[in-house]
Design an enzyme around this catalytic site. Structure first.
Site, PDB file in Angstrom:
ATOM      1  N   LYS A 175       0.867  -1.177   0.000  1.00 26.27           N
ATOM      2  CA  LYS A 175       0.000   0.000   0.000  1.00 26.27           C
ATOM      3  C   LYS A 175       0.902   1.225   0.000  1.00 26.27           C
ATOM      4  O   LYS A 175       1.471   1.601   1.021  1.00 26.27           O
ATOM      5  CB  LYS A 175      -0.905   0.056   1.232  1.00 26.27           C
ATOM      6  CG  LYS A 175      -1.969   1.171   1.113  1.00 26.27           C
ATOM      7  CD  LYS A 175      -2.421   1.708   2.453  1.00 26.27           C
ATOM      8  CE  LYS A 175      -1.561   2.843   2.943  1.00 26.27           C
ATOM      9  NZ  LYS A 175      -1.617   4.088   2.123  1.00 26.27           N
ATOM     10  N   GLY A 228       6.961   5.340   8.210  1.00 26.51           N
ATOM     11  CA  GLY A 228       5.994   6.425   8.333  1.00 26.51           C
ATOM     12  C   GLY A 228       6.040   7.043   9.712  1.00 26.51           C
ATOM     13  O   GLY A 228       7.083   7.060  10.373  1.00 26.51           O
ATOM     14  N   SER A 229       4.902   7.507  10.162  1.00 28.79           N
ATOM     15  CA  SER A 229       4.843   8.257  11.416  1.00 28.79           C
ATOM     16  C   SER A 229       4.942   7.345  12.629  1.00 28.79           C
ATOM     17  O   SER A 229       4.608   6.158  12.580  1.00 28.79           O
ATOM     18  CB  SER A 229       3.537   9.048  11.496  1.00 28.79           C
ATOM     19  OG  SER A 229       2.439   8.185  11.726  1.00 28.79           O
ATOM     20  N   VAL A 232       1.303   5.932  13.700  1.00 27.07           N
ATOM     21  CA  VAL A 232       0.816   4.807  12.903  1.00 27.07           C
ATOM     22  C   VAL A 232       1.698   3.580  13.123  1.00 27.07           C
ATOM     23  O   VAL A 232       1.207   2.448  13.215  1.00 27.07           O
ATOM     24  CB  VAL A 232       0.762   5.179  11.410  1.00 27.07           C
ATOM     25  CG1 VAL A 232       0.370   3.970  10.562  1.00 27.07           C
ATOM     26  CG2 VAL A 232      -0.219   6.322  11.185  1.00 27.07           C
ATOM     27  N   GLY A 233       3.003   3.795  13.222  1.00 27.01           N
ATOM     28  CA  GLY A 233       3.912   2.682  13.452  1.00 27.01           C
ATOM     29  C   GLY A 233       3.586   1.924  14.720  1.00 27.01           C
ATOM     30  O   GLY A 233       3.602   0.678  14.741  1.00 27.01           O
ATOM     31  N   GLU A 250      10.052   1.724  10.678  1.00 31.93           N
ATOM     32  CA  GLU A 250      10.981   2.847  10.599  1.00 31.93           C
ATOM     33  C   GLU A 250      10.147   4.113  10.692  1.00 31.93           C
ATOM     34  O   GLU A 250       9.266   4.336   9.866  1.00 31.93           O
ATOM     35  CB  GLU A 250      11.783   2.808   9.303  1.00 31.93           C
ATOM     36  CG  GLU A 250      12.779   1.666   9.229  1.00 31.93           C
ATOM     37  CD  GLU A 250      13.826   1.683  10.329  1.00 31.93           C
ATOM     38  OE1 GLU A 250      14.112   2.786  10.869  1.00 31.93           O
ATOM     39  OE2 GLU A 250      14.362   0.618  10.664  1.00 31.93           O
ATOM     40  N   CYS A 284      13.440  11.478   6.612  1.00 27.83           N
ATOM     41  CA  CYS A 284      13.500  11.038   8.008  1.00 27.83           C
ATOM     42  C   CYS A 284      14.895  11.259   8.588  1.00 27.83           C
ATOM     43  O   CYS A 284      15.056  11.380   9.799  1.00 27.83           O
ATOM     44  CB  CYS A 284      13.082   9.572   8.139  1.00 27.83           C
ATOM     45  SG  CYS A 284      14.019   8.437   7.103  1.00 27.83           S
ATOM     46  N   GLN A 331       0.948  19.034   4.840  1.00 27.14           N
ATOM     47  CA  GLN A 331       2.349  19.104   5.228  1.00 27.14           C
ATOM     48  C   GLN A 331       2.785  20.555   5.396  1.00 27.14           C
ATOM     49  O   GLN A 331       3.496  20.902   6.344  1.00 27.14           O
ATOM     50  CB  GLN A 331       3.205  18.397   4.179  1.00 27.14           C
ATOM     51  CG  GLN A 331       4.635  18.143   4.593  1.00 27.14           C
ATOM     52  CD  GLN A 331       4.738  17.215   5.788  1.00 27.14           C
ATOM     53  OE1 GLN A 331       3.868  16.394   6.020  1.00 27.14           O
ATOM     54  NE2 GLN A 331       5.791  17.380   6.567  1.00 27.14           N
ATOM     55  N   GLU A 385       9.431  16.118  15.613  1.00 27.92           N
ATOM     56  CA  GLU A 385       9.764  16.071  14.191  1.00 27.92           C
ATOM     57  C   GLU A 385       8.867  17.023  13.410  1.00 27.92           C
ATOM     58  O   GLU A 385       7.644  16.956  13.504  1.00 27.92           O
ATOM     59  CB  GLU A 385       9.602  14.650  13.657  1.00 27.92           C
ATOM     60  CG  GLU A 385      10.059  14.509  12.220  1.00 27.92           C
ATOM     61  CD  GLU A 385      10.027  13.087  11.724  1.00 27.92           C
ATOM     62  OE1 GLU A 385      10.949  12.686  10.994  1.00 27.92           O
ATOM     63  OE2 GLU A 385       9.071  12.364  12.068  1.00 27.92           O
TER      64      GLU A 385
END
Length: 483
Positions: A175, A228-229, A232-233, A250, A284, A331, A385
């Site tokens: 995805k 990703g974030s 969500v991770g 990651e 990142c 963003q 971040e």
């Protein structure tokens, strides 16, 4: 006429079961519509997972060199189409064309690297206590692997996850991020031309809450690799843990550069600008905090601000552009909100800080490259971040305090130091809490043949790329044979 793009399931391009679409626009010019991609449902993800399940046995039984031939062919096709894909990337998420082309070339190199892995060893012979027995290890693929990728590296990250998964015998359902879906689809067109068997590779576009969740929770998925974030991770990790499957996360970074009093200040300033502001700071591994010893603080700041003032912001397809727009309106809003926080918390805005809206900037998501002075470690811009072109300057009394300040965050992805002192180099390597450590080089730099991953909240502590990828995408079997 706006183009429509489709999911790729079991060797076929297919619209989603929802018949809903997401419009993809150019962040440099919102009048430029690239096309529509499916807003798929969990049913579409389930179809893709079923296709991957059906294909996994034959793909697993194929020899490593035979699987490698598909990757070699994919590299050839991607190489032949790299300029179109790079141009698509620039139009889709704003990265400058030279950066996009460099990333696409990197995708070609990753495919070739892992194609070669098909010829390398997959186990070891281990001495047995029984002199009449043979004991050795072999590597077994996980099965169906779910791949969930971000928008900021829409060629490199999907390929560096898919290529090792495939060469080690897994089938894949990916995805891609909505903000980079067309680029991912064009990669899949290259994979299709390379002739991968039906069901080995599958792509489903859609939201994380719908498609991503379906991949994460499906019982047939044996491993999840995600970039990703942090939020969500964590959710993905918790779901994977419930089912007892492997997961690789990651996530964020708050990457420091330390500039010591012995540093080459011109080199440090150039690398800090490149590491922090290229790709509009949307890496990142991008430099976010700049920790400078007080003895050279003012001199370094002057050099840094001069280089920042020379940056040309614009459409990434223009040859003169050094920094493109933010990848999306959300963003841009996030970056502007952090700039506002920095001002409110008392940091001194010494460069940039505003959205660009005049002339050619009017229909894009542009923000000025931004530098804050007099930043303290308790400020949001020093801890959280931002994922945008914002640098926070922090003064340190000495090298030892610089290390303490650098480690005073929840993340630990990358870090760099500029010094001519060999002992400081060695101390930095030992004491910095980061998975990627660079000396006299910018913080943003990852080589495909080397392990990549972070410490603390930046990662689930597994490593991607290089030979380290084998550890995630396979399980070890110990075999004992006696006649």
């Amino acid at each position: 006429m706006v183009d429509s793009f489709y999911n790729y399931i079991e060797g076929q391009w297919a619209s989603s079961t929802t018949d809903r679409w997401t419009k993809v626009i150019n962040p440099a010019n919102t009048d430029d519509v690239l096309g529509n991609v499916p807003a798929s449902s969990s049913k579409d993800a389930e179809k893709a997972i079923l296709a991957a399940k059906k294909a996994k046995t034959e793909w697993k039984k194929m020899s490593g060199p035979s699987r490698g031939e598909y990757l070699y062919k994919a590299a050839e096709v991607l190489d032949a189409n790299k300029e179109d894909i790079a141009r698509t990337m620039t139009r889709e998420m704003g990265k400058t064309f030279p950066e996009a082309l460099g990333e696409t070339n990197r995708g070609v190199a990753i495919l070739r690297y892992y194609a070669g892995e098909g010829m390398r060893k997959t186990g070891d012979v281990i001495p047995s206590s029984d002199k009449d027995a043979l004991m050795h290890t072999i590597r077994a693929p996980l099965g169906v692997v779910g791949v969930i990728t971000p928008w900021n590296f829409p060629v490199a990250i999907p390929i560096w996850k898919m290529a090792p998964a495939l060469i080690y015998g897994n089938t894949v359902v990916i995805k891609p991020a909505n903000g980079a879906c067309i680029t991912a689809i064009k990669i899949f067109k290259c994979l299709e031309e390379a002739g991968f068997p039906e069901g080995v590779i599958n792509l489903v576009s859609g939201s994380g809450s719908e498609v991503g969740n379906a991949i994460t929770t499906n019982e047939e998925v044996a491993g999840i690799t995600f970039t990703g974030s942090d939020t969500v991770g964590k959710q993905i990790g918790q779901e994977a843990l419930k089912r007892g499957i492997k997961y690789q996360l990651e996530m964020g970074g708050k990457n420091p550069v330390i500039v010591t009093k012995s540093a080459d200040l011109d080199l440090a300033a150039t690398a800090t600008v490149s590491g922090g502001l290229k790709s509009t700071g949307q890496k990142c591994t991008a430099t976010s905090r700049v920790i400078v010893e007080k003895d050279v603080y003012e001199e370094f700041k002057e050099k840094l601000l001069q280089k920042v003032s020379e940056i040309n912001v614009g459409d990434g397809l223009e040859e003169t552009t050094w920094m493109g727009p933010c990848a999306s309106e959300s963003q841009l809003d996030n970056v502007l909100s952090y700039i506002e926080k920095g001002v409110k918390e008392g940091a001194e805005l010494v460069a940039g800080g505003s959205r660009l809206t005049q002339g050619s900037f009017a229909k894009g998501y542009y923000v000025e490259p931004t530098v804050f002075d007099n930043v303290t470690t308790d400020m949001a811009i020093a801890q959280e971040e931002i994922f945008g072109p914002v640098l926070a300057l922090i003064k340190a009394d000495n090298f030892e305090e610089s290390i303490e300040l650098a480690n005073n965050v929840e993340f630990g992805l990358s870090a760099s130091v500029f010094t001519k002192d060999i002992q400081q180099m060695l101390d930095f390597m030992d004491d910095i809490e980061a998975g990627l450590v660079r000396v006299n080089a910018e913080s943003a730099g990852v080589e495909l043949q080397a392990p990549f991953g972070g410490m603390k909240k930046s990662s689930s502590h597994s490593r991607e790329q290089g030979e380290a990828a084998k550890e995630f995408f396979t399980s070890i079997k110990t075999v004992f044979v006696k006649g």
